[in-house]
Design an enzyme around this catalytic site. Sequence first.
Site, short mmCIF file in Angstrom:
data_model
loop_
_atom_site.label_atom_id
_atom_site.label_comp_id
_atom_site.label_asym_id
_atom_site.label_seq_id
_atom_site.Cartn_x
_atom_site.Cartn_y
_atom_site.Cartn_z
N ASP A 180 0.72 -1.11 -0.01
CA ASP A 180 0.14 -0.05 -0.14
C ASP A 180 0.89 1.24 -0.10
O ASP A 180 1.82 1.36 -0.74
CB ASP A 180 -0.98 -0.05 1.30
CG ASP A 180 -2.26 0.51 0.72
OD1 ASP A 180 -2.70 1.53 0.77
OD2 ASP A 180 -3.17 -0.26 0.74
N HIS A 211 -3.88 5.72 3.68
CA HIS A 211 -4.53 4.41 3.15
C HIS A 211 -3.99 3.26 3.77
O HIS A 211 -4.44 2.29 4.29
CB HIS A 211 -4.89 4.45 1.72
CG HIS A 211 -5.64 3.28 1.15
ND1 HIS A 211 -4.91 2.31 0.88
CD2 HIS A 211 -6.91 3.16 1.00
CE1 HIS A 211 -6.14 1.22 0.41
NE2 HIS A 211 -7.26 2.19 0.48
N SER A 376 -11.83 -2.03 -0.80
CA SER A 376 -10.37 -2.07 -0.02
C SER A 376 -10.40 -1.96 1.31
O SER A 376 -9.12 -1.94 1.79
CB SER A 376 -9.62 -0.80 -0.97
OG SER A 376 -10.04 0.20 -0.34
#
EC number: 3.4.21.112
Length: 1027
Positions: A180, A211, A376
């Site tokens: 990520d 994120h 996600s």
Amino acid sequence: MTPTEIDKYVREYIVAFNGYFTAKARSDFIRSALRDVDAANWRIIRRDNPASDYPSDFEVVEIRQNARNSLLTLQDHPYIKRVTPQRMVLRTLKLTDSGTDGTSPCNDTRWVQKWQSWQSSRPLRRTSLSLSSGFWHATGRHSSRRLLRAIPRHVAQILQADVLWQMGHTGSGVKVAVFDTGLSEKHPHFKNVKERTNWTNEKTLDDGLGHGTFVAGVIASMRECQGFAPDSELHIFRVFTNNQVSYTSWFLDAFNYAILKKIDVLNLSIGGPDFMDHPFVDKVWELTANKVIMVSAIGNDGPLYGTLNNPADQMDVIGVGGIDFEDNIARFSSRGMTTWELPGGYGRVKPDIVTYGSGVRGSGLKEGCRSLSGTSVASPVVAGAVTLLASTVLNREMVNPASMKQALIASARRLPGVNMFEQGHGKLDLLRAYQILNSYKPQARHVSLPYSTGVLSPSYIDLTECPYMWPYCSQPIYYGGMPTIVNVTILNGMGVTGRIMEKPIWQPYLPQNGDYVDVAVSYSPVLWPWAGYLAVSITVAKKAASWEGIAQGHVMVTVASPAENDSSIGGEMTSTVKLPVKVKIVPTPPRSKRILWDQYHNLRYPPGYFPRDNLRMKNDPLDWNGDHIHTNFRDMYQHLRSMGYFVEVLGAPITCFDASQYGTLLMVDSEEEYFPEEISKLRRDIDNGLSLIIFSDWYNTSVMRKVKFYDENTRQWWMPDTGGANVPALNDLISVWGMAFSDGLYEGDFSLADHDMYYASGCSIARFPEDGVVIAQTLKDQGLEVLKQETAVVENVPVLGLYQTPSEGGGRIALYGDSNCIDDSHRQKDCFWLLDALLQYTSYSVTPPSLTHSKNRVVPPTGTDRPLPQRLEGNHLYRYSKVLEAHLGDPKARPLPACPHLSWAKPQPLNETAPSNLWKHQKLLSVDMDKVVLPNVRPYRPQVRPLSPGESGAWDIPGGIMPGRYNQEVGQTIPVFAFLGAMVVLSFFVVQLTKGKNKPKRRKPRVKRPLYLQQQQTPHSGKTPTV
């Protein structure tokens, strides 16, 4: 010279080798292959990352425009497997820090294009697919206001991870990788970050977006918003920059490093439609072959069907969809089927499983918690659960991508009223998965196992079970129809490699009319890695042409795998699985009720640039949903079924069907060319009574050149190979009747037969027989707007034509210039009523009065005022076409392929009764979960310690489990209040007892109660306890 202009002349390519070699060996191979090429025209790109010190199986080579012929030289080298363009992976994260319990989208893609924009006078409208307006929209009847309530518990507790925590399982010893945006070094939520690596061109390991931190927190946070496996070994792979950019080569290096580090679980919360990105797809296969359990988000492109993202759509990957906290499928969650298999086959069931993906709480960028939404988010929920589950298994050798996936899908709880292309096998059930996984045992070789270590997905075929088995259950089968194809995935938990022993066996149940069904089976020659396919084609025997009823049987499949850790030569483990089949048969419908959908001539991305049919969709320019009746034409299919029509799919050339069986051939948005033999046969078929309906789309070579876009993936300009439809090919098909479409491009609103219509980037009819019926409308010239940014209104644009062919008993033809009104991808105003009217005309020769007497009826055009559209010069359609092949000069048609031939299995009838409910029957055949009993764990309160300066107020638990606020304020305080209450009651009785002892005793006279009161009193007349 700008960077873009430089990129026109210099491109990067990934050179994949047949094995792992040192940097010097790889360089020597490339230099040897390019020894005749000027060294100034190419160079090997240096990659400075943690994998650079180890052997690799690829290099990135920069090649200038004038040396592109060297690509063929590279591919001819014996140690080079493939040469593909380096791809830029651009992800857009639409994140909003919502503080406590708000929701914000997390839209991750591995594929974004930059399309040259042009001015638009019409606002872009795509509200049905808007993530920003629909996170909490549900498939049920719950309003979004109701769903926006605060969720008091964290997702790990809702899924009962705390039960496994209290058993001592916290993810210890399991290596989990997060690919990520990185993670800061001193984030207070994590205590076991083993390694942080950077694979980008930025000199930082920290997360600049939040994120990656959120995803890691859902998996392994130890405090506040706790994750599933706080004691797991967390490996952070920073593969995205703060601008959300990555490259395929970064992923390939990072994947290789993950294999080297023996990662157990890998979460990949990204995806895209390009399942033909060969280096990426191949490397995912290699990862799972090395026992890395990959969990990936299925995509945020719902509610449209056929929107699955890669790599979650691969058989060896656990693809995760999203639900909200009331168990409704999230609107944004992508739906199946997979489109790899089109046009000849049928897609597989995906997602594999669904879990919470709306309003999930996870770690904030620096500290605290935040709530996000998206698949996600759902992906790390499953990745965390998988990490926790893996830590519960004593024999870790039994944990592999197949056994874990088997445990998840076998334990999943099915959501009511939702089909399998929305929910897969159902909602994640952590505790049931624990029970199944811990009943998984090593197998002895050369024996047929008492229970199956092979699992089928779906585990049965029931064409009568709705809505779960949609679309199979939506239409019964009958004699003479196209075979119904069910694409089943075989999961082989015995080993990474396997095979199907002999041919699968079809065993019909005679008491349940199984002999009325014929079955053909094709399958993967090798099951690798961990999985393969089993394609089951079902049709009706001739003796059941007039019969109606239910027929049942099953397919028996035996899977064999080499026995691991077995010194004996030829040692194998085998497992036999049963696939129950249940179908509803009806008498063959009349010809007028049967519609044949032409799938063979529909093309989609990948691999080529096939543009959207609506040019307003500039933010999503590629047509990638498959153009199938069960993907982006699903609503049209459902409508036709509700009107009593039977719709079949033609996945082969027009030469491969019996036209006497069908009333109408339906061609919609066709991009493919036609074989000369197809054109000749269709003419004969229509002369003999077959009717034809064509929904076309725009085609204009000037507009095609205008809507080219610079593709960051391949670093080149992409030019469309067709328009919305291949109009020149359609014109070749219908020219014998004096018909043709134009290259005009029109849009606008109008009214037809008292129905509001919208024409979205359609073409007009350029030529039509003089005795036909033509309807015209006033529309805007969208082509002029695209090319010159000017607006013009054109009157009497022919958009609809009806024609009865002159031959005796001949069929009818209907043309319409726009397919967007029946396409779920772009539909703003549906025209299903028009399709009904056209089918009345083609199937029953009933001319709709509302059309023939319309005030918009005009004289059919002769096509003499302007030339017909020509194919774009220099197009590359032959690269992706099933019809064309490369040839000096213009491409030419390939030889007509043979029609598909199915080898029908010889039945082995069983004179026994079949189960009535296949799903429940399958559950009975699964692992007995009573063998693994969840202990009755006594709840306990965590130890409290003083807070360090600057530390948040979170409970600390031995073993690293950090409950969130729900446990602090509610769950953990309930035993405290119960104890205090018991103490108060006990003190009251002690005081009363003490008072009683101090008072003098006085004897009261005994009063005899009346008899009727004694009769009313019952032996159990005490107070009823309340809950």
